[in-house]
Design a protein around this motif. Structure first.
Motif, PDB file in Angstrom:
ATOM      1  N   VAL A   1     -95.202 -62.885   5.550  1.00  0.00           N
ATOM      2  CA  VAL A   1     -96.007 -61.846   4.815  1.00  0.00           C
ATOM      3  C   VAL A   1     -95.628 -60.631   5.028  1.00  0.00           C
ATOM      4  CG1 VAL A   1     -98.213 -61.044   4.148  1.00  0.00           C
ATOM      5  CG2 VAL A   1     -97.893 -63.746   4.495  1.00  0.00           C
ATOM      6  N   LEU A   2     -95.460 -60.193   6.294  1.00  0.00           N
ATOM      7  CA  LEU A   2     -95.110 -58.791   6.387  1.00  0.00           C
ATOM      8  C   LEU A   2     -93.651 -58.346   6.247  1.00  0.00           C
ATOM      9  CD1 LEU A   2     -96.237 -58.873  10.428  1.00  0.00           C
ATOM     10  CD2 LEU A   2     -97.093 -57.362   8.442  1.00  0.00           C
ATOM     11  N   GLU A   3     -92.991 -59.480   5.967  1.00  0.00           N
ATOM     12  CA  GLU A   3     -91.330 -59.267   5.788  1.00  0.00           C
ATOM     13  C   GLU A   3     -91.525 -59.203   4.054  1.00  0.00           C
ATOM     14  OE1 GLU A   3     -87.533 -58.240   5.909  1.00  0.00           O
ATOM     15  OE2 GLU A   3     -88.932 -58.480   7.604  1.00  0.00           O
TER      16      GLU A   3
ATOM     17  N   LYS B   1     -95.243 -50.554  -2.275  1.00  0.00           N
ATOM     18  CA  LYS B   1     -96.054 -49.618  -2.441  1.00  0.00           C
ATOM     19  C   LYS B   1     -97.480 -50.220  -2.792  1.00  0.00           C
ATOM     20  CE  LYS B   1     -97.208 -45.001  -4.246  1.00  0.00           C
ATOM     21  NZ  LYS B   1     -97.111 -44.274  -5.389  1.00  0.00           N
ATOM     22  N   PRO B   2     -98.563 -49.868  -2.009  1.00  0.00           N
ATOM     23  CA  PRO B   2     -99.821 -50.475  -2.523  1.00  0.00           C
ATOM     24  C   PRO B   2    -100.291 -49.721  -3.756  1.00  0.00           C
ATOM     25  CG  PRO B   2     -99.895 -49.406  -0.135  1.00  0.00           C
ATOM     26  CD  PRO B   2     -98.673 -49.177  -0.848  1.00  0.00           C
TER      27      PRO B   2
ATOM     28  N   THR C   1    -105.478 -55.689   5.003  1.00  0.00           N
ATOM     29  CA  THR C   1    -104.412 -54.798   5.671  1.00  0.00           C
ATOM     30  C   THR C   1    -103.353 -55.337   6.146  1.00  0.00           C
ATOM     31  OG1 THR C   1    -106.633 -53.503   6.531  1.00  0.00           O
ATOM     32  CG2 THR C   1    -104.514 -53.179   7.796  1.00  0.00           C
ATOM     33  N   ILE C   2    -102.328 -54.966   5.793  1.00  0.00           N
ATOM     34  CA  ILE C   2    -101.085 -55.539   6.216  1.00  0.00           C
ATOM     35  C   ILE C   2    -100.188 -54.208   6.945  1.00  0.00           C
ATOM     36  CG2 ILE C   2     -98.775 -56.454   5.428  1.00  0.00           C
ATOM     37  CD1 ILE C   2    -100.363 -58.010   3.425  1.00  0.00           C
ATOM     38  N   GLY C   3     -99.823 -54.290   8.079  1.00  0.00           N
ATOM     39  CA  GLY C   3     -99.110 -53.232   8.837  1.00  0.00           C
ATOM     40  C   GLY C   3    -100.245 -52.130   8.886  1.00  0.00           C
ATOM     41  N   ARG C   4     -99.942 -51.080   8.488  1.00  0.00           N
ATOM     42  CA  ARG C   4    -100.884 -49.848   8.527  1.00  0.00           C
ATOM     43  C   ARG C   4    -101.352 -49.654   6.939  1.00  0.00           C
ATOM     44  NH1 ARG C   4     -97.467 -45.532  11.598  1.00  0.00           N
ATOM     45  NH2 ARG C   4     -96.618 -46.646  13.169  1.00  0.00           N
TER      46      ARG C   4
END
Length: 102
Positions: free
Chosen positions: A17-19, A25-26, A35-38
């Motif tokens: 999912v992170l990849e 862009k959110p 929240t994924i990453g920052r």
């Protein structure tokens, strides 16, 4: 982890999912988010990216559950605070308006 979204099984991992969300862009947050990453992403946007399905094919709750199981922090839209009732004096003042400056 196997998750079912829109009646289709998906083998999702946190790193996958992170990849998938890297470089995405959110969109403006309008409801439930994750929240994924920052970054804070709307769950429907995340669901569309990781499943490659149209957003109308799945519910936000399905993606919300899957992201929670994978260990991501999910957020719901806080309920609005109830409007405070005006006292009779405040209500009358509001109806009369503010005095004109001279």
């Amino acid at each position: 982890m196997r998750c079912v979204i829109a009646r289709f099984p998906f083998d999702l991992t946190k790193s996958g999912v992170l990849e998938s969300m890297k470089g995405i862009k959110p969109e403006p947050d309008t409801g439930e988010s994750v929240t994924i990453g920052r970054r804070l992403y709307p769950v429907k946007q995340v669901g569309q990216v990781i499943t490659r399905q149209d957003r109308r094919d799945f519910s936000a709750a399905e993606v919300f559950r899957a992201m929670t199981k994978l260990g991501f922090t999910c957020h719901t839209l806080p309920e609005a605070a109830p409007a405070r009732a005006l006292s009779p004096l405040q209500q009358a003042s509001a109806m009369l308006g503010t005095p004109a400056s001279v």
